[in-house]
Design a protein around this motif. Structure first.
Motif, PDB file in Angstrom:
ATOM      1  N   ALA A  55       0.837  -1.210   0.000  1.00 21.52           N
ATOM      2  CA  ALA A  55       0.000   0.000   0.000  1.00 21.52           C
ATOM      3  C   ALA A  55       0.870   1.258   0.000  1.00 21.52           C
ATOM      4  CB  ALA A  55      -0.929  -0.008   1.206  1.00 21.52           C
ATOM      5  N   THR A  88     -12.694 -13.631  -4.809  1.00 19.40           N
ATOM      6  CA  THR A  88     -12.002 -12.448  -5.324  1.00 19.40           C
ATOM      7  C   THR A  88     -10.497 -12.580  -5.155  1.00 19.40           C
ATOM      8  OG1 THR A  88     -12.066 -11.336  -3.195  1.00 19.40           O
ATOM      9  CG2 THR A  88     -13.889 -10.897  -4.700  1.00 19.40           C
ATOM     10  N   THR A  92      -7.287  -9.706  -4.724  1.00 26.08           N
ATOM     11  CA  THR A  92      -6.911  -8.299  -4.594  1.00 26.08           C
ATOM     12  C   THR A  92      -5.409  -8.194  -4.802  1.00 26.08           C
ATOM     13  OG1 THR A  92      -8.727  -7.756  -3.115  1.00 26.08           O
ATOM     14  CG2 THR A  92      -6.794  -6.327  -3.023  1.00 26.08           C
ATOM     15  N   ILE A 102      -2.022  -5.326  -5.690  1.00 19.01           N
ATOM     16  CA  ILE A 102      -1.511  -3.965  -5.910  1.00 19.01           C
ATOM     17  C   ILE A 102      -0.446  -4.070  -6.989  1.00 19.01           C
ATOM     18  CG2 ILE A 102      -0.367  -1.968  -4.880  1.00 19.01           C
ATOM     19  CD1 ILE A 102      -1.572  -2.763  -2.214  1.00 19.01           C
ATOM     20  N   GLN A 157      -4.505  -0.484  -6.468  1.00 16.34           N
ATOM     21  CA  GLN A 157      -4.975  -1.759  -5.928  1.00 16.34           C
ATOM     22  C   GLN A 157      -6.276  -2.162  -6.636  1.00 16.34           C
ATOM     23  OE1 GLN A 157      -7.459  -2.029  -2.501  1.00 16.34           O
ATOM     24  NE2 GLN A 157      -5.901  -3.200  -1.392  1.00 16.34           N
ATOM     25  N   TRP A 158      -6.337  -3.413  -7.043  1.00 15.06           N
ATOM     26  CA  TRP A 158      -7.489  -3.891  -7.808  1.00 15.06           C
ATOM     27  C   TRP A 158      -8.094  -5.109  -7.131  1.00 15.06           C
ATOM     28  CZ3 TRP A 158      -8.343  -0.436 -11.543  1.00 15.06           C
ATOM     29  CH2 TRP A 158      -7.253   0.333 -11.968  1.00 15.06           C
ATOM     30  N   THR A 159      -9.428  -5.160  -7.102  1.00 20.51           N
ATOM     31  CA  THR A 159     -10.141  -6.310  -6.541  1.00 20.51           C
ATOM     32  C   THR A 159     -11.149  -6.811  -7.575  1.00 20.51           C
ATOM     33  OG1 THR A 159      -9.934  -5.433  -4.309  1.00 20.51           O
ATOM     34  CG2 THR A 159     -11.641  -7.098  -4.663  1.00 20.51           C
ATOM     35  N   GLY A 163     -13.441  -3.477  -8.048  1.00 18.22           N
ATOM     36  CA  GLY A 163     -13.013  -2.587  -6.974  1.00 18.22           C
ATOM     37  C   GLY A 163     -11.642  -2.022  -7.260  1.00 18.22           C
ATOM     38  N   ASN A 220      -8.540   0.505  -5.256  1.00 15.57           N
ATOM     39  CA  ASN A 220      -8.049   1.257  -4.081  1.00 15.57           C
ATOM     40  C   ASN A 220      -9.038   1.186  -2.916  1.00 15.57           C
ATOM     41  OD1 ASN A 220      -5.913   1.812  -5.708  1.00 15.57           O
ATOM     42  ND2 ASN A 220      -6.302   4.016  -5.893  1.00 15.57           N
ATOM     43  N   GLY A 221      -9.647  -0.017  -2.705  1.00 17.20           N
ATOM     44  CA  GLY A 221     -10.514  -0.233  -1.560  1.00 17.20           C
ATOM     45  C   GLY A 221     -11.941   0.270  -1.726  1.00 17.20           C
ATOM     46  N   ARG A 222     -12.274   0.824  -2.895  1.00 12.92           N
ATOM     47  CA  ARG A 222     -13.644   1.293  -3.127  1.00 12.92           C
ATOM     48  C   ARG A 222     -14.191   0.636  -4.389  1.00 12.92           C
ATOM     49  NH1 ARG A 222     -11.378   6.518  -2.226  1.00 12.92           N
ATOM     50  NH2 ARG A 222     -11.744   7.020  -4.405  1.00 12.92           N
TER      51      ARG A 222
END
Lengths: 284, 254
Positions: free
Chosen positions: B65, B120, B122, B124, B138-140, B192, B194-196
């Motif tokens: 991060a 999922t 996740t 970075i 960051q990708w989810t 998703g 960066n956490g959003r």
């Protein structure tokens, strides 16, 4: 000169007036030289076009428009500028803002006469760059192997201990500055400045520019993760790649100047046919 | 003196003239189809060489991060204009469906909620634009492999094509990858960032992440995933919008 003619001719006495022709450059060197003369120009000019797509350089793993570049070529509403750190230089007409072939004003970093193609075409420049890269790398590796296997690197390129003495180097710098080039047998060997220049290109700039080029490839970074570690990130690798290119430009400029000053006919012939005419020793 | 000056000027103009001719020659070569085809040979060579020295599962570097770009640059299309997309956006993509079809045994039609309930991944990773800039984010999302396995790929499938909601003028964006990249563990359809939830500028509701490739391969606004045997019938046949319109390499690994 008149006395030379009156002496009895001996078999081993060279004709003093013109000097004798000797083999100076071997075939491998000559072939590689002319291939590189083409390849390096294409790589450089297509590379400048690729640079034009994002004329900013950064240090670190990443770098884009919101990040701080250490070098930037851009334009104000009226001028062209180069910014290095916090210092700005007005480069209107050459970098950042210039007129193209038709007199049209453009705001790209490098001007049309320095890029391949001469009009903005990132995809085309990448095609040239990534194809000619093979012509740089494969023969380069072969030349590397040959120069070690044949003893060329050890015999002709590696500086000797005595040559590295500061006094010797300083003497050579003074000789170059006075345009006093070696005559006789000494002209057949590379002097220490030549050795240092050729070695820093062959074993420094060229490997470095290839490896930093590969570091910009996301697939190569997955295949060889040590590339990112070695250069401290993709943005750093791109910066080093650019600096190496500028180093090669400097080498080429000095190289061409020395060829012109040392006698272009003899020098160029020696790189085409391999034959070089030795000028007689001073005072002979 | 005047002689040497005029000679100097002559040499200067010969040099400038030769340079100009060479440049014009390069421009003509750049537009010549046969020459371009020769250059394209290097693309295949590069792809084979990179695949040769690289494990097909070799992972792109994943960052922490702390390494992330403070602001992740979005580019290309940032807001698809179509009425359909606008309607989906206004309703929070409730009616939106991802189609998975083509050469598959069981075509799928999945809502965004259904996709988010799938396993999922996740990661970075660094996004490398063909222009030369990079950004870390960051990708989810769901591994593409899971969707392809659920749909059951037919033996004849060779490529996965991503049909997108955004357009350049009238031309819809699309991209394609081969099965080596499609089944790579870091290849995900991300919802998703960066956490959003994925922002519209970065490709909401769903975008491709194919981490060993340049940015233009990472299709945004993905509406449909199609398994095909050949790229010939799609768009102008070169495998992607930029490949068709600007002759970008289909192999975006370098």
């Amino acid at each position: 000169m008149a006395s030379a003619a009156s002496e009895a001719p001996a078999a081993e006495t060279p004709p003093p007036a013109k000097g004798r022709l000797v083999l100076r450059h071997r075939l491998a060197t000559r072939l590689w030289h002319w291939l590189n003369a083409l390849t390096l120009f294409v790589m450089l000019m297509s590379g400048l076009m690729i640079f034009n797509a994002h004329p900013r350089l950064y240090w670190g793993q990443y770098g884009a428009n919101f990040d701080r570049p250490w070098l930037q070529i851009g334009a104000t509403p009226t001028t062209g500028i180069v910014q290095i750190g916090d210092r700005r230089f007005d480069t209107t007409g050459v970098l950042g803002r210039w007129k193209d072939r038709d007199g049209q004003e453009r705001t790209r970093a490098f001007p049309w006469w320095a890029t391949i193609p001469s009009y903005y075409d990132l995809a085309g420049a990448r095609r040239w760059h990534l194809a000619f890269a093979w012509l740089l790398v494969v023969p380069g590796l072969l030349y590397w192997l040959w120069s070690f296997a044949s003893g060329h690197a050890r015999r002709d390129l590696a500086p000797r201990r005595a040559e590295l003495a500061p006094r010797h180097i300083w003497q050579d710098v003074k000789d170059h500055a006075r345009l006093r080039f070696p005559r006789g047998e000494a002209a057949l060997r590379y002097n220490i400045l030549q050795k240092l220049a050729y070695c820093s290109v062959l074993f420094g700039l060229l490997p470095l520019i290839v490896l930093t080029g590969l570091t910009m490839s996301p697939a190569m970074d997955a295949a060889w993760p040590w590339l990112l570690t070695l250069f401290g990130g993709r943005a750093s690798a791109r910066s080093i790649h650019f600096l190496c290119a500028m180093g090669l430009v400097t080498f080429i400029v000095v190289h061409l100047a020395m060829v012109l000053l040392a006698g272009p006919y003899n020098e160029i012939r020696s790189m085409i046919t391999g034959r070089y005419r030795i000028r007689p020793e001073a005072g002979a | 003196m005047s002689l040497s000056l005029s000679r100097r000027r002559l040499i200067g103009s010969i040099a400038a003239g030769t340079g100009g001719l060479l440049l014009a020659g390069c421009d003509r070569l750049n537009r010549n189809d046969d020459f371009r085809e020769t250059l394209r040979g290097a693309e295949r060579l590069t792809m084979r060489a990179q695949r040769l020295i690289s494990d097909r599962g070799a992972l792109a570097r994943e960052y922490t991060a702390a390494d992330m770009s403070p602001i992740f640059r979005a580019n290309g299309n940032r807001m698809p204009a179509s009425a359909d997309y606008q309607r989906h956006l206004a309703s929070g993509f409730r009616e939106w469906r991802l189609q998975v079809d083509g050469l598959v045994a069981r075509p799928l039609s999945l809502s965004l909620d259904a996709i988010r309930r799938l396993p999922t991944r996740t990661q970075i990773t660094r996004h490398d634009c063909v222009e030369g800039w990079s950004a870390i984010g960051q990708w989810t999302g769901v591994p593409l492999k899971l969707l392809l396995d659920a749909a059951g790929m037919r033996q004849s499938a060779r490529y996965i094509v991503f049909h997108c909601a955004d357009t350049f003028g009238p031309v819809p964006y699309y991209e394609s990858i081969d099965l080596i990249d499609a089944f790579h563990p870091q290849t995900i359809l991300a919802w998703g960032m960066n956490g959003r939830m994925l922002p519209v500028a970065n490709g909401a509701p769903l975008r491709l992440r194919v981490e060993r490739m340049l940015g233009y391969k990472h299709a945004k606004y993905v509406m449909r995933v199609e398994a095909v045997a050949s790229l010939a019938g799609i768009g102008q046949g070169k495998g992607g919008y930029w490949e068709d319109s600007h002759d970008y390499e289909w192999y975006g690994g370098i």
